[in-house]
Scaffold this active site. Structure first.
Site, PDB file in Angstrom:
ATOM      1  N   ASP A 115       0.508  -1.445  -0.455  1.00  0.00           N
ATOM      2  CA  ASP A 115      -0.290  -0.211   0.289  1.00  0.00           C
ATOM      3  C   ASP A 115       0.796   1.323   0.053  1.00  0.00           C
ATOM      4  O   ASP A 115      -0.064   2.597   0.458  1.00  0.00           O
ATOM      5  CB  ASP A 115      -0.722   0.184   1.249  1.00  0.00           C
ATOM      6  CG  ASP A 115      -2.174  -0.318   0.672  1.00  0.00           C
ATOM      7  OD1 ASP A 115      -2.577  -1.165  -0.187  1.00  0.00           O
ATOM      8  OD2 ASP A 115      -2.201  -1.439   1.515  1.00  0.00           O
ATOM      9  N   ASP A 174      -6.199  -3.750  -6.175  1.00  0.00           N
ATOM     10  CA  ASP A 174      -5.716  -2.372  -5.342  1.00  0.00           C
ATOM     11  C   ASP A 174      -4.618  -1.853  -6.046  1.00  0.00           C
ATOM     12  O   ASP A 174      -3.786  -0.789  -6.017  1.00  0.00           O
ATOM     13  CB  ASP A 174      -6.387  -2.541  -3.958  1.00  0.00           C
ATOM     14  CG  ASP A 174      -7.344  -3.690  -3.886  1.00  0.00           C
ATOM     15  OD1 ASP A 174      -7.465  -4.367  -4.199  1.00  0.00           O
ATOM     16  OD2 ASP A 174      -8.193  -2.815  -2.636  1.00  0.00           O
TER      17      ASP A 174
HETATM   18  N1  GLY Z   1      -7.424  -1.463  -0.639  1.00  0.00           N
HETATM   19  C1  GLY Z   1      -8.765  -1.574  -0.196  1.00  0.00           C
HETATM   20  C2  GLY Z   1      -9.552  -1.249  -0.768  1.00  0.00           C
HETATM   21  O1  GLY Z   1     -10.135  -0.924  -1.543  1.00  0.00           O
HETATM   22  O2  GLY Z   1     -10.502  -1.614   0.553  1.00  0.00           O
END
Ligand code: GLY
Length: 395
Positions: A115, A174
């Site tokens: 992330d 993501d």
């Molecule tokens: N990246 C985590 C979400 O979109 O919940």
């Protein structure tokens, strides 16, 4: 009242570019949202203790939930403050931004998940763009190096989460969003291998993450030693074979952004296909704000996900930049409809309410019963980004 209704109807239909009175009313809408955000985020700032970041707010208990800076969303609050500062020039907002950036900076060394892009580029990327201070660029470069440590050359992908009982080498859609950090760093004097990693990851994802209708799986589990796909499924969607709405938004945004940096036509084609999947889907509501999953059980009696609407609207505005004629009109007017909806009392908080967050009604992870029908920092962030993009490109 009659005039307002007429204005909303005009903003929600018609061509990409507005003219005359429609144009000035859209300008006014954007101005109103930024001035609302300027005051509302001062309420939020008061509610969040020093040393942590806002996460969400529960209306029933009146409680703000916060997170430490390792939480994947820690960059959105400073990023939103920066969009507000850029628009308003408010120095109190800038001071709050700098306080929060200073607690976030240490995460440039974090390698515990994928992330880093969300955390360090939505924050320090905007800080460098707006404030032009070289120290922020150095943070971005170090963060890119940390993210690159999660790359598996044999599989050609960045591992999203660490291995667990459920997943061996999980990559989630993501992850496309985190590639922006790598591409930007390479394009601004950083190691060229960051770009190679991002391109490899985007190519493998294009091959392995999508169904024939261009909807995306949430999770693809890889054997990182061979690159073989073990299985495809979901963690946050309604079912393994469903189209989790925010995931479709990450995919759309991700491939549009890949085209921005590479000008590779296949990424633009992919983004257009994803946009078509979203915009032509029979379960997309008339106001443009998706249910939390395009295949959620119980539609229409289930939750919307405002965060998905915000991400998709911002991505469509960029896609409009790379399109012409009717396609451009289609993408921009769909995004405008979403922005107008998000700015309405249906989805936007009243001043002083909602703990200081801007938008209501997002869904974090419904199957985990986590963050259901609440405000979320990333809904606010991509809403502000969409407003700023609309003003910059279409007014
Ligand atoms: N990246 C985590 C979400 O979109 O919940």
């Amino acid at each position: 009242m009659k005039n307002t209704l007429l204005f909303l109807i005009m903003l929600c239909t018609g061509s990409g570019f507005l003219k005359g009175q429609d144009r000035s009313q859209m300008k006014q809408l954007i101005d109103d949202q930024f001035h609302f955000a300027e005051e509302q985020y001062k309420v939020l700032a008061k509610n969040v203790p020093a040393g942590v970041m806002p996460k969400t707010y529960y209306a029933k208990s009146g409680k703000i939930e916060t997170s430490d800076t390792k939480w994947w969303c820690s960059g959105f609050y400073p990023g939103s403050l920066l969009y507000i500062y850029e628009y308003t020039g408010d120095t109190a907002i800038l001071s709050e931004t700098k306080r929060r950036l200073s607690i976030l900076e240490k995460e440039k060394h974090y390698t515990g998940n994928h992330d880093l892009g969300f955390m360090m580029f939505c924050s320090f990327g905007n800080a460098y763009r707006i404030l032009k201070d070289e120290k922020y660029k150095a943070v971005i470069d170090t963060s890119a190096g940390s993210l690159a440590t999660r790359y598996h050359p044999a599989a050609g992908v960045i591992q999203s989460w660490n291995s667990s009982k459920t997943w061996k080498g999980p990559v989630i859609i993501d992850n496309m969003m985190n590639l922006e950090l790598l591409l930007w760093a390479s394009a601004h004097g950083g190691d060229s291998k960051y770009k190679q990693i991002a391109v490899s990851h985007a190519n493998k994802t294009l091959k392995n993450h999508f169904r024939s209708d261009y909807s995306s799986y949430h999770v693809v589990d890889y054997d990182m030693l061979t690159g073989k796909v073990i299985r495809r499924g979901t963690a946050q969607g309604a079912a393994d074979e469903s189209a989790w709405s925010r995931g479709q938004g990450w995919a759309l945004y991700g491939y549009t952004m890949m085209y921005r940096f590479t000008k590779d036509q296949k990424y633009l084609d992919q983004a257009i296909h994803i946009a078509d999947f979203i915009l032509k889907h029979p379960n997309l509501p008339a106001d443009g704000i998706p249910y939390w999953d395009f295949n959620a059980p119980g539609i229409p009696d289930t939750y919307r996900d405002v965060s998905a609407g915000a991400v998709i609207s911002s991505a469509l505005l960029e896609l409009g930049q790379y399109s012409t004629g009717r396609s451009k009109d289609r993408f921009v007017s769909a995004a405008r409809k979403m922005i107008v909806s998000l700015s309405s009392g249906q989805y936007r908080s009243k001043p002083g309410e909602n703990g200081g967050f801007l938008l209501l009604h997002s869904v974090g992870a419904l199957p985990l019963k986590s963050e259901v029908d609440v405000p979320l920092t990333y809904a606010d962030y991509y809403f502000l980004e969409a407003l700023a993009r609309y003003k910059k490109w279409y007014l």
